[in-house]
Design a protein around this motif. Structure first.
Motif, PDB file in Angstrom:
ATOM      1  N   LEU A 107       0.833  -1.014   0.030  1.00 11.47           N
ATOM      2  CA  LEU A 107       0.005   0.056  -0.077  1.00 11.47           C
ATOM      3  C   LEU A 107       0.832   1.226   0.008  1.00 11.47           C
ATOM      4  O   LEU A 107       0.560   2.428  -0.683  1.00 11.47           O
ATOM      5  CB  LEU A 107      -1.075  -0.016   1.267  1.00 11.47           C
ATOM      6  N   ALA A 108       1.948   1.326   0.847  1.00  8.67           N
ATOM      7  CA  ALA A 108       2.813   2.445   0.753  1.00  8.67           C
ATOM      8  C   ALA A 108       3.485   2.345  -0.613  1.00  8.67           C
ATOM      9  O   ALA A 108       3.740   3.774  -0.881  1.00  8.67           O
ATOM     10  CB  ALA A 108       3.961   2.212   1.816  1.00  8.67           C
ATOM     11  N   SER A 109       3.849   1.412  -1.371  1.00 13.48           N
ATOM     12  CA  SER A 109       4.529   1.563  -2.621  1.00 13.48           C
ATOM     13  C   SER A 109       3.249   2.267  -3.717  1.00 13.48           C
ATOM     14  O   SER A 109       3.782   2.934  -4.276  1.00 13.48           O
ATOM     15  CB  SER A 109       4.980   0.349  -2.956  1.00 13.48           C
ATOM     16  N   ALA A 110       2.380   1.736  -3.449  1.00 13.63           N
ATOM     17  CA  ALA A 110       1.161   1.963  -4.386  1.00 13.63           C
ATOM     18  C   ALA A 110       0.957   3.443  -4.319  1.00 13.63           C
ATOM     19  O   ALA A 110       0.804   4.147  -5.108  1.00 13.63           O
ATOM     20  CB  ALA A 110      -0.026   1.301  -4.206  1.00 13.63           C
ATOM     21  N   ALA A 111       0.835   4.048  -2.931  1.00 11.43           N
ATOM     22  CA  ALA A 111       0.394   5.445  -2.681  1.00 11.43           C
ATOM     23  C   ALA A 111       1.591   6.310  -3.219  1.00 11.43           C
ATOM     24  O   ALA A 111       1.614   7.429  -3.727  1.00 11.43           O
ATOM     25  CB  ALA A 111      -0.003   5.528  -1.200  1.00 11.43           C
ATOM     26  N   ARG A 112       2.743   6.020  -3.095  1.00 12.43           N
ATOM     27  CA  ARG A 112       4.255   6.562  -3.164  1.00 12.43           C
ATOM     28  C   ARG A 112       3.814   6.714  -4.810  1.00 12.43           C
ATOM     29  O   ARG A 112       4.191   7.972  -5.484  1.00 12.43           O
ATOM     30  CB  ARG A 112       5.388   6.118  -2.912  1.00 12.43           C
ATOM     31  N   LYS A 113       3.592   5.615  -5.511  1.00  7.09           N
ATOM     32  CA  LYS A 113       3.780   5.685  -6.894  1.00  7.09           C
ATOM     33  C   LYS A 113       2.696   6.659  -7.596  1.00  7.09           C
ATOM     34  O   LYS A 113       2.902   7.527  -8.663  1.00  7.09           O
ATOM     35  CB  LYS A 113       3.469   4.479  -7.536  1.00  7.09           C
ATOM     36  N   ASP A 114       1.520   6.815  -6.793  1.00  3.95           N
ATOM     37  CA  ASP A 114       0.159   7.388  -7.456  1.00  3.95           C
ATOM     38  C   ASP A 114       0.692   8.956  -7.174  1.00  3.95           C
ATOM     39  O   ASP A 114       0.253   9.672  -8.002  1.00  3.95           O
ATOM     40  CB  ASP A 114      -0.959   6.836  -6.768  1.00  3.95           C
ATOM     41  N   ILE A 115       1.197   9.364  -5.907  1.00  5.98           N
ATOM     42  CA  ILE A 115       1.399  10.509  -5.529  1.00  5.98           C
ATOM     43  C   ILE A 115       2.531  11.062  -6.737  1.00  5.98           C
ATOM     44  O   ILE A 115       2.412  12.219  -7.116  1.00  5.98           O
ATOM     45  CB  ILE A 115       2.275  10.622  -4.246  1.00  5.98           C
ATOM     46  N   VAL A 116       3.511  10.434  -7.032  1.00  3.74           N
ATOM     47  CA  VAL A 116       4.491  10.602  -8.053  1.00  3.74           C
ATOM     48  C   VAL A 116       3.976  11.003  -9.540  1.00  3.74           C
ATOM     49  O   VAL A 116       4.439  11.929 -10.224  1.00  3.74           O
ATOM     50  CB  VAL A 116       5.830  10.017  -7.893  1.00  3.74           C
ATOM     51  N   ASP A 117       3.315   9.919  -9.817  1.00  4.69           N
ATOM     52  CA  ASP A 117       2.747   9.915 -11.217  1.00  4.69           C
ATOM     53  C   ASP A 117       1.376  10.918 -11.380  1.00  4.69           C
ATOM     54  O   ASP A 117       0.990  11.355 -11.983  1.00  4.69           O
ATOM     55  CB  ASP A 117       2.042   8.763 -11.582  1.00  4.69           C
TER      56      ASP A 117
END
Length: 117
Positions: A107-117
């Motif tokens: 979940l942390a990885s997915a959130a970080r990716k979505d914030i950056v993209d």
């Protein structure tokens, strides 16, 4: 990649996506270093202020411009309570297992990716 409001912070990447991902890491690391040294963290200006700054005109000429989010890695985790549809939770857990991650890490990885993209 340069950061007009963060002197000394630079980054790069082969592709634009890679440059943005690297920029997020560079900005986070730079802020962590400033804070660790007891130096003030310059406040960010909004996008329009940067784009209209005459002192940056030469730097902007021919450059691509984007906003890089500051994600502060604090080095500690915090327990949270999150609600989700059961089917989505099952898909999250299955994907996390396939990747050898915990639910939290996924979940942390997915959130970080979505914030950056």
């Amino acid at each position: 990649m340069s950061f007009p409001d963060m002197p000394g912070c630079i980054s790069a990447g082969v592709t634009i996506d890679e440059a943005v991902r690297n920029g997020v890491e560079a900005l986070s690391g730079h802020v962590r270093m400033l804070e660790g040294d007891g130096d003030p963290v310059p406040p960010p200006r909004d996008f329009d202020a940067i784009m209209s700054d005459p002192e940056l005109a030469e730097d902007r000429d021919g450059a691509m411009t984007t906003v890089i989010p500051l994600i502060r890695d604090r080095g500690s985790t915090t327990r949270i309570n999150v609600s989700s549809d059961l089917g989505l939770l099952e898909a999250i857990d299955a994907t996390a297992r396939e990747r050898g991650q915990t639910r939290s890490a996924f979940l942390a990885s997915a959130a970080r990716k979505d914030i950056v993209d």
